[in-house]
Design an enzyme around this catalytic site. Sequence first.
Site: not given
Length: 295
Positions: A40, A82, A182
């Site tokens: 990410d 997140d 997450r």
Amino acid sequence: MTDSGVVIVDKPADWTSHDVVARTRRLAGTRKVGHAGTLDPMATGVLVLGIGKGTKLLGHLTLTEKAYTATLRLGLTTNTDDAEGEAGTRTDASAVADEAVLAGAAALTGTISQVPPQFSAIKVDGRRAYKSARSGEEVELASREVTVSEFAVEDVRRVDGPDGAFVDVDARVTCSSGTYIRALARDLGAALGVGGHLIALRRTRVGPYDISQARTLEQLAEEFTAVPLAQAVASAFPVRVLDSDEVRRIAHGNRISPGEQGPGPVGLFAQDGTVVALAEDRPGYAKPIVVFEAA
């Protein structure tokens, strides 16, 4: 043009994996660059790239174990699970005891059932879940089995906020491919009744490749270095050395007798150290699944 192999990049924050691939194409002087599993944008750390024939390895490296250091914040949910998402429910976490955090992490260790985040690249009815989530649709994501071999809490800190305390948890996580860190933050917060999300993530290992081998993009711009293909295969898979007849047969895509290295993938090498292929053993024979050196 850089020779075929693997490049281990220390991905910077706020870069997508595609951004890193695009930059590496320019540095390597070739368009034949791919990655073995995304990170990410907010995450940093090990991103394994394949160059040239090394791209053939990527689909097999994505299946390997991964390790992370992470910081989870208890007391606030977000829609992405997140820190990049929109804030959701805020709950004072001051009553959450350290022992409860440790027990919650232990309960999420081992083989567990995990529902991926709504904002994920998983396809539901042919559409990426994050695209549905961005348009306001809530999709039903099926849970799946993942293995968290380590979820070690290293520190628990109280962080005062205007609406009460957050609890920040620093942790080490080692897990199977497909595990969402997450989602661990979300599920730990849910189990403790205060919600949670991920606020920092650094990947420290992908299979045999760890952060000590990683180079920043700035370092690669100064001196572009790649792990040679034969070395990359030997470090990630069991090795089998073939005789000349076996090399010829494998290079043509044909079967050979099974080896003693296990079901595979197994790296097949010529006696001069050239990597020829990856193979899998089946009952009574070994079959190439990737051929690097064509006949």
